[in-house]
Write a protein that holds these residues in place. Structure first.
Motif, PDB file in Angstrom:
ATOM      1  N   LEU A  15       0.826  -1.207   0.000  1.00  0.00           N
ATOM      2  CA  LEU A  15       0.000   0.000   0.000  1.00  0.00           C
ATOM      3  C   LEU A  15       0.855   1.249   0.000  1.00  0.00           C
ATOM      4  N   VAL A  18       2.729   1.612  -3.364  1.00  0.00           N
ATOM      5  CA  VAL A  18       1.777   2.054  -4.381  1.00  0.00           C
ATOM      6  C   VAL A  18       1.434   3.515  -4.167  1.00  0.00           C
ATOM      7  N   PHE A  19       1.400   3.861  -2.934  1.00  0.00           N
ATOM      8  CA  PHE A  19       1.012   5.206  -2.562  1.00  0.00           C
ATOM      9  C   PHE A  19       2.135   6.202  -2.793  1.00  0.00           C
ATOM     10  N   ARG A  94       0.083  19.545  -5.311  1.00  0.00           N
ATOM     11  CA  ARG A  94       0.559  18.402  -6.086  1.00  0.00           C
ATOM     12  C   ARG A  94       1.237  18.834  -7.375  1.00  0.00           C
TER      13      ARG A  94
ATOM     14  N   ARG C  28      -0.641  13.899   0.289  1.00  0.00           N
ATOM     15  CA  ARG C  28      -0.879  12.506   0.649  1.00  0.00           C
ATOM     16  C   ARG C  28      -1.567  12.411   1.996  1.00  0.00           C
ATOM     17  N   VAL C  31      -5.169  12.800   1.392  1.00  0.00           N
ATOM     18  CA  VAL C  31      -5.804  11.558   0.945  1.00  0.00           C
ATOM     19  C   VAL C  31      -6.035  10.624   2.123  1.00  0.00           C
ATOM     20  N   ILE C 263      -7.613   5.283  -2.099  1.00  0.00           N
ATOM     21  CA  ILE C 263      -6.290   5.370  -2.715  1.00  0.00           C
ATOM     22  C   ILE C 263      -6.422   5.077  -4.204  1.00  0.00           C
ATOM     23  N   GLU C 266      -7.610   8.037  -6.230  1.00  0.00           N
ATOM     24  CA  GLU C 266      -6.575   9.010  -6.575  1.00  0.00           C
ATOM     25  C   GLU C 266      -5.905   8.670  -7.887  1.00  0.00           C
ATOM     26  N   TYR C 267      -5.733   7.373  -8.145  1.00  0.00           N
ATOM     27  CA  TYR C 267      -5.075   6.984  -9.381  1.00  0.00           C
ATOM     28  C   TYR C 267      -6.015   7.073 -10.558  1.00  0.00           C
ATOM     29  N   ARG C 269      -8.292   9.154 -10.811  1.00  0.00           N
ATOM     30  CA  ARG C 269      -8.575  10.562 -11.044  1.00  0.00           C
ATOM     31  C   ARG C 269      -7.778  11.117 -12.223  1.00  0.00           C
TER      32      ARG C 269
END
Lengths: 394, 285, 302
Positions: A15, A18-19, A94, C28, C31, C263, C266-267, C269
Motif C-alpha cells: 500500500l 503504491v502510494f 501536487r 498525501r 488523501v 487510494i 486518486e489513481y 482521477r
C-alpha cells in the motif's frame, strides 16, 4: 502464523509503495486553471479548453515565461464548491502551480479564494461574477472578468432603461451568483424607477409552469432570468408554451446557456427573440487581439467562436504570463505586485486592476459586456448602441 | 393558478402511477424492490432519444423499441442479479442500489450530463378551458399514460396471464402447486415491471428531458406510491399516484416550489406512522 | 490467531500510521484523512448492515446532520468547533434513535425506504434553507485548530477511527453482539429465546448514526466547507461500496475497503472522474459473487 504476519506486513508495504509514486520533474512553469470540465456546465469547460490552447500557443510563441514554456494544468471543479476547494489545493500542492486562473461558478470561486488566501497563491478569477469574490479584498485574489454589480450597472440596467421597459420580473437561481445579481438588479431598478417582482428558482429545474403562471400574472415587459444552467432552456420553452413570450422579452442574464449546443433543440421555435448577455460577437471586435483570437480560433477549430468564456480564459492566461514575466520570478508576493501594476492589451480591452479597498472594485477589471438577441437564429447586438448591429425585435 | 396546478398534478400523477405499477408488480410477485427502477425509466427515455434523433426513426417505433429493449434488460437483470439472491432481501436491495448508481454513472459517461430530449409528438400549446395555456405534449402524455394504465388493468383482469400474475401475487406457494412456473414468472414479471417503467419514461421524456440522475426522483416517488397505495395493490398505485401528483403540484403552487419533492416523503413518513400497510394493502408485510 | 499475535500486529500498524506524517507531504496526508473519514463511516454503517442485516440509506445523512449542526453552531452562534462536533454527534445519535424507533419495528424494506426518504428530506431542507445553511453554495466553517495543519487533522481523524473501532469492537464481542448475530441468523428463534429484537436494532442504529455524525462533524471542519454533498446519496453509495468490497459483516473489512477505494480513486482521477463507475462495477461483482468481500477472499471463503 508467520504467514499471516508476513502477508499483513506485505500488504502495508505494498500500500505504501503504491502510494509513494514519483514526482516527474519538468522544466516548465505551471499555471493552474479551475473550471467545470464535467457536470451541467461542462460546455464552459470545453470553451475553457479551447481558450487555453490558443493562449498557450500565443504565449509560448512569444518566448514563454521567464524563458521557459508555460504549461497549464486544468483541474475539474464541476461547479461544486467542495470539489473546487480540493481541486485548487491539489493544483498547488501536487502540481506546484505558481498561479491559478479561471472558474465560472461563483460558489466555487468563493470557496477557492479562501484556499488561495490560506496557501498564499495568486488567483485570477475569470468568469465568476459574485461581488464578494473581490469585495472581500483578499490580497491574492484578482478578477479579470465581469462582476455582478458591474454587469447590472453597466449593461443590464442601462439596457432596460434604453428599451423603456416599465415592468420587470427578476428570476434568480438560488446560488451565490443568482442571488447576488438579483440584489444588484433590484437596487438598480429601484434607482431607475422600474417596477419589478422577484422569484427564486433552481438552476437545473425542468418544470417552470407554476413560476410562469405567477410571472404572467404580473404582466412584465421584460423577464431578467438569472439561470446558469439548462433550467434556462426549459424556462424559455415553457414561457413560450404558456404564452408569456413574445409579449414579454426574456433576458438570459448569464449568457452561455443561450449558446450551448442543445439550446435550439430544447427550446425550439420559442428560442427566437430571446436576449442574452455576452462579451463577444463576431462583428464586434474591440481590439486587434480580439481579431487575432477569432482568426486563431477559426484556424484551430474550424468554426467561429461563440461562447465568450473561451476568450475570457485566453485573456486570463495572457495576464498571468505577462505578470510572471514582469515579476521576474514565481514568488507569490512579487506576482501580486506585478499583477497590481498590469496594463495589458487583451481581447476585451486594456486590463487595469482596481486598487480601491472596501468594495468589489479592489483588484477587479470589468470588461465591457453586450446584450445580444437571437433574431432568426442570428445573433444581433442590441446594446451598447455604439456597437449595435440591430434593434430589439418583437 | 389552481386549475393549472391540478392539471399538472394529474399529468404527473398518471405518469408516476404508471411507474409505480411496475414497482408494485415486482414487489407483489417477487417481494423484491428494484432500486434501479428509475434508471430503467430514464434508459427508455435515452433509447427513444437515440432512435428518434440519432437514427432518425419516427417517434412511435423509437418508443416501442426503447420499451422492448428495457424489457429485455429487465429479464437480464433478473436472471443474473436478482434470482440468485432470492430469499435474501438485503442482498437484492444492495445489488439493485449499486446497479442504480452504476447505471447513473454509465449514462453520464455515455450520454453526457445534458438533458436529452426525444422529439415531441405534438408541439404548441392549447388554451385549456379558456383559463390557461398548457403544452400539448403534456396533454398527450396524460392521455397516453391513462390509456396504458387502462391496458394494464385489462390485461390483469381479463387475460389468462393476468390471472396467473394475480394468483402468484396473492399466494405464491399455492400458485406453484397449481403448476405455475414461478421462476419464469419471476423473470417475466420483473421484465414487465421494467417495461412499465420504460413506458412511463418514453411518455414523459419529451416533456422533461432525461438526465443521468433524473431517475432517482422517479424511483423514490414510485416507492412512496407503492407504500401509500399498499404493496401489491394495483389500484393503490393509481390512487396513490394521483394523490401524490396533486399534492406535489398544489404544494408547489401554493406553499413552496423548492419543497415540491418533500411532500412525497412526508406522505411516506405519515403512512408508515399511521398505517404501514397503505391504503389498499394487505395487513401483513 | 492468538491474541498476543493479534495485538502485535495492531501495534505494528498503529506505529506505522503514527509515523506516517513524517514521511508524507500535505497532499498525501489529505488523501489519508479522507480514507480515515470513510473508514469511520464504513465501519459504523457496517455495524447496522453487516451485523444486524438492516440496510440503511441514511448514513451519509447522519454524517450531514453532524456536520451541519456543528457548522451552523460555529458560524451562527460562535460555538467552539470541538463543542459543535460533540453536539453534532449527539444530535445525529438522537435522529438515529428516532428513526430507528419509527421503522425498525417493521424492518427490512420499510427501514430502507424510510432511511432513503429521510436522507432525501434532509438534502432538500438543507438546499432550500440556504439562508442558514448556505445550501449548495457551501457553509464555510472554522478549523479545529488556530493554525491549520494537515498533520494535526490526520492525528485527530486517526484517533476518531480508533475510538470508533473500539466502540464497535466492544459492542460486537459482547452479549449484545451475540444477540445481533442471533437475530441475524434467525429472527424468530432469537425472539423466542427472549432477545428483544427491536431494542437491539435500535441501539445499534443509534450508535451507528452517532458515529456517523461525529465523522461528518470532523470532516466538515477539516474541509472548512460544508456542502449538501456530505449528506448525499452519492456519499451513501461510496460508504456502501467500501463496506461491500471490503467485507460486510467483518470487523476490519470496511476499513480495508475505505482505504483501498480512496487510494484507488486518486489513481483513477488522472483519467477523469470515473471512479464512482469503477467502484460501482467492482461492488456489483463483489456483492454478487463474493458477498464476504476482500476479507472473505482473504480468508478463503465465498
Amino acid at each position: 502464523m508467520r504467514r499471516k504476519y508476513f502477508t499483513v506486513t506485505a500488504w502495508i508495504a505494498l500500500l505504501m509503495l503504491v502510494f509513494a509514486g514519483t514526482v516527474l520533474a519538468a522544466d516548465t512553469i505551471k499555471v493552474g486553471v479551475v473550471g467545470p470540465r464535467t457536470g451541467p456546465a461542462a460546455a464552459t469547460g470545453k470553451s475553457f479548453e479551447e481558450g487555453i490552447k490558443l493562449a498557450l500557443d500565443y504565449v509560448n510563441a512569444q518566448g514563454g515565461v521567464l524563458g521557459k514554456p508555460l504549461e497549464v494544468v486544468f483541474e475539474d471543479t464541476a461547479g461544486a464548491p467542495d470539489k473546487a476547494a480540493s481541486g485548487f489545493e491539489r493544483l498547488v500542492i501536487r502540481n506546484n502551480v505558481v498561479m491559478v486562473l479561471g472558474e465560472s461558478h461563483s460558489s466555487a470561486a468563493l470557496a477557492q479564494i479562501e484556499v488561495a488566501n490560506r496557501l498564499k497563491i495568486p488567483f485570477i478569477v475569470a468568469e465568476a461574477w459574485a461581488d464578494p469574490i473581490t469585495a472581500k479584498n483578499y490580497k491574492y485574489v484578482f478578477r479579470a472578468g465581469p462582476s455582478n454589480s458591474g454587469v447590472v450597472n453597466e449593461t443590464v440596467a442601462k439596457w432596460v432603461m434604453h428599451e423603456n421597459f416599465k415592468k420587470a420580473f427578476i428570476v434568480a437561481e438560488n446560488t451565490d451568483w443568482g442571488l447576488g445579481i438579483a440584489e444588484s438588479t433590484k437596487a438598480a431598478l429601484d434607482k431607475a424607477g422600474v417596477e419589478y417582482d422577484f422569484l427564486i428558482t433552481e438552476r437545473q429545474s425542468q418544470d417552470h409552469y407554476t413560476e410562469l403562471a405567477r410571472i404572467k400574472a404580473f404582466d412584465p415587459d421584460v423577464v431578467l432570468a438569472y439561470i446558469y444552467g439548462s433550467g434556462l432552456h426549459f424556462f424559455v420553452a415553457q414561457a413560450g408554451e404558456t404564452r408569456l413570450t413574445p409579449k414579454a422579452i426574456i433576458l438570459d442574464g448569464a449568457g452561455p446557456p443561450s449558446l450551448w449546443p442543445d439550446y435550439w433543440k430544447n427550446v425550439g421555435d420559442y428560442g427566437d427573440k430571446e436576449c442574452f448577455v455576452s462579451s463577444m460577437h463576431e462583428k464586434v471586435e474591440l481590439t486587434e487581439l480580439a481579431t487575432y483570437f477569432r482568426e486563431a480560433y477559426v484556424k484551430a477549430f474550424d468554426q467561429q467562436p461563440t461562447d465568450y468564456k473561451s476568450r475570457s480564459i485566453f485573456d486570463a492566461v495572457l495576464i498571468a504570463a505577462d505578470a510572471i514575466n514582469r515579476a521576474g520570478s514565481t514568488d507569490a508576493d512579487r506576482l501580486v505586485d506585478a499583477l497590481r501594476a498590469t496594463e495589458l492589451l487583451v481581447t476585451r480591452g486594456t486590463v487595469k486592476f482596481g486598487t480601491t479597498l472596501g468594495g468589489p472594485e479592489y483588484h477587479h477589471w470589468m470588461p465591457p459586456m453586450l446584450i445580444v438577441q437571437w433574431q432568426n437564429q442570428e445573433q444581433v447586438v442590441l446594446y451598447p448602441t455604439e456597437g449595435a448591429t440591430g434593434k430589439l425585435s418583437r | 393558478m389552481f386549475p393549472l396546478a391540478v392539471t399538472n398534478g394529474l399529468v404527473m400523477g398518471v405518469i408516476y402511477a404508471l411507474a409505480a405499477l411496475g414497482v408494485s408488480l415486482v414487489v407483489g410477485i417477487m417481494r423484491v424492490i428494484n432500486f434501479a427502477h428509475g434508471e430503467l425509466f430514464i434508459l427508455a427515455g435515452y433509447f427513444s432519444y437515440l432512435f428518434a434523433i440519432t437514427l432518425g426513426w419516427h417517434f412511435l417505433p423509437a418508443m416501442i423499441m426503447a420499451v422492448l429493449l428495457v424489457f429485455c434488460l429487465g429479464l437480464l437483470i433478473e436472471s443474473t442479479l436478482i434470482r440468485p439472491t432470492y430469499g435474501h432481501e438485503m442482498y437484492s436491495l444492495i445489488l439493485t442500489f449499486i446497479l442504480s448508481i452504476v447505471l447513473q454513472n454509465a449514462y453520464l459517461l455515455i450520454f453526457g450530463p445534458y438533458p436529452q430530449k426525444p422529439p415531441a409528438w405534438i408541439s404548441g400549446s392549447t388554451h385549456v378551458l379558456g383559463l390557461f395555456y398548457y403544452g400539448n405534449q403534456r396533454l398527450a402524455a396524460l392521455l397516453a399514460g391513462t390509456l396504458i394504465i387502462a391496458a394494464v388493468f385489462s390485461v390483469l383482469k381479463f387475460t389468462w396471464f393476468g390471472k396467473i400474475l394475480r394468483a402468484a401475487s396473492q399466494d405464491r406457494e399455492m400458485a406453484q402447486f397449481n403448476g405455475v412456473n414461478t421462476t419464469r414468472l419471476n423473470m417475466l414479471s420483473f421484465g414487465l415491471g421494467c417495461a412499465l417503467a420504460g413506458t412511463a419514461g418514453v411518455i414523459l421524456a419529451p416533456v422533461f428531458p432525461v438526465t443521468p440522475s433524473a431517475g432517482v426522483h422517479v424511483a423514490l416517488t414510485a416507492f412512496v406510491i407503492v407504500v401509500l397505495g399498499g404493496m401489491g395493490s394495483m389500484w393503490g398505485c393509481v390512487i396513490g399516484g394521483l394523490i401524490l401528483g396533486l399534492v406535489e403540484n398544489l404544494g408547489a403552487a401554493f406553499v413552496s416550489t423548492g419543497y415540491k419533492h418533500i411532500f412525497g416523503f412526508m406522505i411516506l413518513i405519515l403512512v408508515l406512522l399511521i398505517r404501514p400497510a397503505g391504503l389498499f394493502g394487505r395487513k401483513e408485510i | 490467531m492468538s491474541t498476543r499475535n493479534k495485538s502485535l500486529i495492531v501495534l505494528a500498524i498503529a506505529g506505522v500510521f503514527g509515523l506516517l506524517p513524517l514521511g508524507l507531504d500535505d497532499y498525501r496526508l489529505h488523501v489519508l484523512v479522507i480514507c480515515l473519514n470513510y473508514a469511520i463511516l464504513a465501519a459504523s454503517w457496517n455495524l447496522v448492515a453487516g451485523y444486524t442485516g438492516q440496510v440503511s440509506f441514511a448514513h451519509a445523512a447522519f454524517a450531514g446532520v453532524g456536520a451541519y449542526t456543528s457548522g451552523m453552531l460555529a458560524v451562527h452562534l460562535g460555538f467552539n468547533p470541538w463543542l459543535g462536533i460533540v453536539i453534532g454527534t449527539a444530535v445525529a445519535g438522537l435522529a438515529g434513535f428516532l428513526i430507528g424507533v419509527l421503522c425498525l419495528r417493521m424492518g427490512g424494506i420499510y427501514l430502507s425506504l424510510t432511511t432513503l426518504g429521510f436522507s432525501q428530506i434532509l438534502h432538500i431542507v438543507i438546499t432550500n434553507e440556504y439562508e442558514i445553511t448556505r445550501g449548495t453554495m457551501g457553509l464555510q466553517v472554522p478549523a479545529l485548530m488556530s493554525v491549520y495543519s494537515k498533520t494535526a487533522y490526520f492525528y485527530i481523524m486517526l484517533a476518531a477511527l480508533i475510538v470508533t473501532l473500539l466502540i464497535i469492537h466492544r459492542i460486537i464481542y459482547s452479549n449484545t453482539g451475540l444477540n445481533f448475530r442471533a437475530v441475524q441468523n434467525d429472527e424468530t428463534a432469537a425472539a423466542a429465546l427472549g432477545v428483544n429484537v427491536v431494542r437491539v436494532r435500535v441501539m445499534a442504529f443509534t450508535v451507528s448514526s452517532a458515529l456517523a455524525g461525529m465523522a461528518g462533524g470532523l470532516f466538515g471542519h477539516y474541509l472548512l466547507l460544508i456542502t449538501p454533498q456530505i449528506p448525499s446519496l452519492d456519499q451513501q453509495f461510496l460508504v456502501l461500496a467500501m463496506t461491500v468490497i471490503g467485507g460486510m459483516g467483518s470487523f476490519i473489512g470496511p476499513v480495508i475497503g475505505a482505504f483501498m477505494l480512496n487510494i484507488l480513486a486518486e489513481y483513477i482521477r488522472a483519467y477523469g472522474e470515473y471512479h464512482v463507475l469503477v467502484f460501482g462495477l467492482v461492488a456489483l461483482l463483489m456483492a454478487r459473487f463474493f458477498p464476504h468481500g476482500v476479507v472473505g477472499l482473504f480468508k478463503g471463503k465465498r
